[in-house]
Scaffold this active site. Structure first.
Site, mmCIF file in Angstrom:
data_model
loop_
_atom_site.group_PDB
_atom_site.id
_atom_site.type_symbol
_atom_site.label_atom_id
_atom_site.label_comp_id
_atom_site.label_asym_id
_atom_site.label_seq_id
_atom_site.Cartn_x
_atom_site.Cartn_y
_atom_site.Cartn_z
ATOM 1 N N ASP A 13 36.146 39.441 41.374
ATOM 2 C CA ASP A 13 36.467 38.973 42.900
ATOM 3 C C ASP A 13 37.867 38.140 42.524
ATOM 4 O OD1 ASP A 13 36.348 38.108 45.629
ATOM 5 O OD2 ASP A 13 35.968 35.954 44.806
ATOM 6 N N ASP A 15 39.745 35.735 45.221
ATOM 7 C CA ASP A 15 39.959 34.414 45.984
ATOM 8 C C ASP A 15 38.628 33.530 45.680
ATOM 9 O OD1 ASP A 15 42.318 35.070 47.246
ATOM 10 O OD2 ASP A 15 41.236 35.591 49.098
#
Length: 218
Positions: A13, A15
Protein backbone atom coordinates in the site's frame (compact mmCIF):
# COMPACT_ATOMS: atom_id res chain seq x y z
CA UNK A 1 9.34 -35.24 -8.10
CA UNK A 2 11.70 -32.27 -8.06
CA UNK A 3 12.08 -29.37 -5.68
CA UNK A 4 11.55 -26.13 -7.52
CA UNK A 5 12.54 -22.78 -6.02
CA UNK A 6 10.11 -19.91 -6.33
CA UNK A 7 10.65 -16.27 -5.64
CA UNK A 8 8.70 -14.17 -3.20
CA UNK A 9 6.98 -10.87 -3.83
CA UNK A 10 6.05 -7.86 -1.73
CA UNK A 11 2.99 -5.73 -2.48
CA UNK A 12 2.82 -2.34 -0.77
CA UNK A 13 0.00 0.00 0.00
CA UNK A 14 1.24 3.60 -0.41
CA UNK A 15 -0.45 6.27 1.72
CA UNK A 16 0.08 5.55 5.40
CA UNK A 17 2.44 2.66 4.61
CA UNK A 18 5.34 4.11 2.59
CA UNK A 19 4.34 7.79 2.39
CA UNK A 20 3.16 9.84 5.36
CA UNK A 21 0.27 11.70 3.75
CA UNK A 22 -2.10 12.18 6.70
CA UNK A 23 -1.59 15.95 7.00
CA UNK A 24 -1.91 16.32 3.22
CA UNK A 25 -5.15 14.36 3.12
CA UNK A 26 -6.58 16.34 6.01
CA UNK A 27 -5.65 19.62 4.32
CA UNK A 28 -7.13 18.59 0.97
CA UNK A 29 -10.40 17.43 2.49
CA UNK A 30 -10.51 20.55 4.67
CA UNK A 31 -10.22 22.82 1.63
CA UNK A 32 -12.81 20.72 -0.21
CA UNK A 33 -15.23 20.97 2.74
CA UNK A 34 -14.84 24.76 2.90
CA UNK A 35 -15.81 25.03 -0.78
CA UNK A 36 -19.11 23.34 0.00
CA UNK A 37 -19.74 25.06 3.33
CA UNK A 38 -19.25 21.87 5.32
CA UNK A 39 -17.52 21.14 8.62
CA UNK A 40 -13.97 20.08 7.75
CA UNK A 41 -13.49 17.74 10.74
CA UNK A 42 -16.79 15.96 10.16
CA UNK A 43 -16.03 15.48 6.46
CA UNK A 44 -12.54 14.15 7.17
CA UNK A 45 -13.82 11.58 9.66
CA UNK A 46 -16.17 10.21 7.01
CA UNK A 47 -13.46 10.31 4.33
CA UNK A 48 -11.16 8.22 6.51
CA UNK A 49 -13.65 5.35 6.43
CA UNK A 50 -15.02 5.48 2.90
CA UNK A 51 -14.07 6.00 -0.72
CA UNK A 52 -14.68 9.51 -2.15
CA UNK A 53 -18.00 8.80 -3.89
CA UNK A 54 -19.34 7.23 -0.69
CA UNK A 55 -18.10 10.23 1.28
CA UNK A 56 -19.95 12.63 -1.03
CA UNK A 57 -23.13 10.60 -0.66
CA UNK A 58 -22.95 11.00 3.11
CA UNK A 59 -21.80 14.59 3.52
CA UNK A 60 -23.04 16.28 0.33
CA UNK A 61 -25.98 14.23 -0.87
CA UNK A 62 -27.56 17.26 -2.57
CA UNK A 63 -24.48 17.89 -4.73
CA UNK A 64 -23.48 16.38 -8.06
CA UNK A 65 -21.00 13.64 -7.09
CA UNK A 66 -19.02 14.04 -10.31
CA UNK A 67 -18.58 17.73 -9.61
CA UNK A 68 -17.48 16.87 -6.07
CA UNK A 69 -14.96 14.36 -7.40
CA UNK A 70 -13.57 16.80 -9.97
CA UNK A 71 -13.03 19.38 -7.23
CA UNK A 72 -11.31 16.82 -5.00
CA UNK A 73 -9.03 15.67 -7.84
CA UNK A 74 -8.06 19.25 -8.60
CA UNK A 75 -7.07 19.82 -4.97
CA UNK A 76 -5.17 16.54 -4.75
CA UNK A 77 -3.22 17.24 -7.94
CA UNK A 78 -2.27 20.68 -6.64
CA UNK A 79 -1.16 19.11 -3.35
CA UNK A 80 1.14 16.71 -5.21
CA UNK A 81 2.73 19.70 -6.96
CA UNK A 82 3.10 21.99 -3.94
CA UNK A 83 2.51 20.01 -0.74
CA UNK A 84 5.22 18.79 1.62
CA UNK A 85 5.65 15.01 1.67
CA UNK A 86 7.79 12.63 3.68
CA UNK A 87 8.52 8.95 3.27
CA UNK A 88 8.31 6.88 6.42
CA UNK A 89 11.63 6.05 8.05
CA UNK A 90 13.06 2.96 6.40
CA UNK A 91 11.04 3.23 3.17
CA UNK A 92 13.97 4.19 0.94
CA UNK A 93 16.30 1.55 2.39
CA UNK A 94 13.59 -1.08 2.03
CA UNK A 95 12.57 -0.35 -1.57
CA UNK A 96 16.15 0.01 -2.77
CA UNK A 97 17.01 -3.27 -1.05
CA UNK A 98 14.33 -5.39 -2.73
CA UNK A 99 15.25 -7.48 -5.78
CA UNK A 100 14.13 -5.80 -9.06
CA UNK A 101 10.80 -7.11 -10.24
CA UNK A 102 9.90 -8.52 -6.83
CA UNK A 103 7.59 -5.76 -5.62
CA UNK A 104 4.65 -3.60 -6.63
CA UNK A 105 2.45 -0.78 -5.37
CA UNK A 106 -1.29 -1.29 -4.82
CA UNK A 107 -3.04 1.99 -4.11
CA UNK A 108 -6.53 3.46 -3.96
CA UNK A 109 -5.01 6.66 -5.32
CA UNK A 110 -4.00 7.34 -8.93
CA UNK A 111 -0.68 6.44 -10.54
CA UNK A 112 0.29 9.98 -11.58
CA UNK A 113 -0.06 11.17 -7.97
CA UNK A 114 1.93 8.23 -6.64
CA UNK A 115 4.70 8.93 -9.13
CA UNK A 116 4.68 12.60 -8.15
CA UNK A 117 4.96 11.79 -4.45
CA UNK A 118 7.72 9.24 -5.03
CA UNK A 119 9.63 11.76 -7.12
CA UNK A 120 9.29 14.32 -4.32
CA UNK A 121 10.53 11.88 -1.67
CA UNK A 122 13.23 10.14 -3.72
CA UNK A 123 11.65 6.68 -3.55
CA UNK A 124 12.19 4.27 -6.48
CA UNK A 125 9.17 3.44 -8.63
CA UNK A 126 8.48 -0.23 -9.48
CA UNK A 127 7.39 -1.61 -12.82
CA UNK A 128 3.94 -2.55 -11.49
CA UNK A 129 1.51 -0.04 -10.00
CA UNK A 130 -2.12 -1.02 -9.56
CA UNK A 131 -4.13 2.15 -8.96
CA UNK A 132 -7.79 3.14 -8.66
CA UNK A 133 -8.17 3.33 -12.44
CA UNK A 134 -6.78 -0.17 -13.00
CA UNK A 135 -9.59 -2.05 -11.26
CA UNK A 136 -13.37 -1.92 -11.11
CA UNK A 137 -13.39 -3.01 -7.46
CA UNK A 138 -11.17 -1.28 -4.93
CA UNK A 139 -10.07 -2.40 -1.47
CA UNK A 140 -11.43 -4.22 0.57
CA UNK A 141 -12.07 -6.35 -2.53
CA UNK A 142 -9.17 -8.75 -3.22
CA UNK A 143 -9.11 -7.65 -6.87
CA UNK A 144 -6.35 -4.98 -6.59
CA UNK A 145 -3.86 -7.33 -4.93
CA UNK A 146 -4.73 -10.21 -7.24
CA UNK A 147 -4.18 -7.91 -10.22
CA UNK A 148 -0.74 -6.94 -8.93
CA UNK A 149 0.24 -10.58 -8.44
CA UNK A 150 -0.93 -11.39 -11.95
CA UNK A 151 1.16 -8.57 -13.43
CA UNK A 152 4.22 -9.75 -11.49
CA UNK A 153 3.67 -13.35 -12.60
CA UNK A 154 3.35 -14.36 -8.95
CA UNK A 155 1.16 -16.85 -7.13
CA UNK A 156 -0.91 -15.26 -4.32
CA UNK A 157 0.65 -17.65 -1.82
CA UNK A 158 4.10 -16.24 -2.63
CA UNK A 159 3.05 -12.65 -1.91
CA UNK A 160 3.45 -10.53 1.21
CA UNK A 161 1.12 -7.53 1.58
CA UNK A 162 2.23 -4.53 3.66
CA UNK A 163 -0.70 -2.43 4.84
CA UNK A 164 -1.73 0.09 7.47
CA UNK A 165 -5.52 0.14 7.07
CA UNK A 166 -8.35 -2.35 7.70
CA UNK A 167 -9.70 -2.20 4.13
CA UNK A 168 -6.28 -3.03 2.71
CA UNK A 169 -5.75 -5.84 5.19
CA UNK A 170 -9.09 -7.37 4.16
CA UNK A 171 -8.09 -7.01 0.51
CA UNK A 172 -4.82 -8.86 1.01
CA UNK A 173 -6.37 -11.59 3.15
CA UNK A 174 -9.15 -12.08 0.60
CA UNK A 175 -6.50 -12.54 -2.08
CA UNK A 176 -4.99 -15.42 -0.10
CA UNK A 177 -1.78 -13.57 0.72
CA UNK A 178 0.31 -13.10 3.85
CA UNK A 179 -0.50 -9.70 5.35
CA UNK A 180 1.67 -7.68 7.74
CA UNK A 181 0.50 -4.46 9.34
CA UNK A 182 2.71 -1.40 9.91
CA UNK A 183 2.51 2.12 11.34
CA UNK A 184 -0.23 1.45 13.87
CA UNK A 185 -0.03 1.29 17.65
CA UNK A 186 -2.65 -1.46 17.69
CA UNK A 187 -2.64 -4.39 15.26
CA UNK A 188 -5.32 -4.32 12.58
CA UNK A 189 -7.56 -7.37 12.95
CA UNK A 190 -6.48 -10.28 10.76
CA UNK A 191 -2.83 -9.40 10.12
CA UNK A 192 -0.33 -12.25 10.37
CA UNK A 193 2.31 -9.97 11.93
CA UNK A 194 2.16 -6.47 13.37
CA UNK A 195 4.87 -3.81 13.48
CA UNK A 196 4.41 -0.46 15.19
CA UNK A 197 6.47 1.21 12.45
CA UNK A 198 7.71 0.53 8.94
CA UNK A 199 11.29 0.89 10.22
CA UNK A 200 10.74 -2.02 12.60
CA UNK A 201 9.46 -4.19 9.74
CA UNK A 202 12.26 -3.45 7.23
CA UNK A 203 14.66 -6.32 8.05
CA UNK A 204 11.80 -8.82 8.20
CA UNK A 205 10.37 -7.73 4.83
CA UNK A 206 13.80 -7.90 3.19
CA UNK A 207 14.34 -11.37 4.65
CA UNK A 208 10.99 -12.55 3.30
CA UNK A 209 11.73 -11.21 -0.19
CA UNK A 210 15.27 -12.51 -0.51
CA UNK A 211 14.87 -16.04 0.83
CA UNK A 212 13.43 -18.25 -1.92
CA UNK A 213 11.33 -21.20 -0.90
CA UNK A 214 10.58 -24.45 -2.63
CA UNK A 215 7.65 -26.64 -3.49
CA UNK A 216 7.37 -30.13 -4.81
CA UNK A 217 6.76 -30.41 -8.54
CA UNK A 218 6.30 -33.44 -10.76
Amino acid sequence: MTNELRGRYVLFDVDGTLIDAVSNQRRVWGTWAERYGLDADEVYQVALRTRPMETFAQVAANRDPRECLDALHELEDEDVRSGVYAAFDGASELLHGLPPGSWALVTSNYEHRVRGRFLRTGLPVPGVIVDAAAVTEGKPSPVPYLRAAEQLGAEPGDCLVIEDAPSGVLSGLGAGMTVWGVNATVAVEGVHRHFASLREAVPHILAFATEPHGHAAA
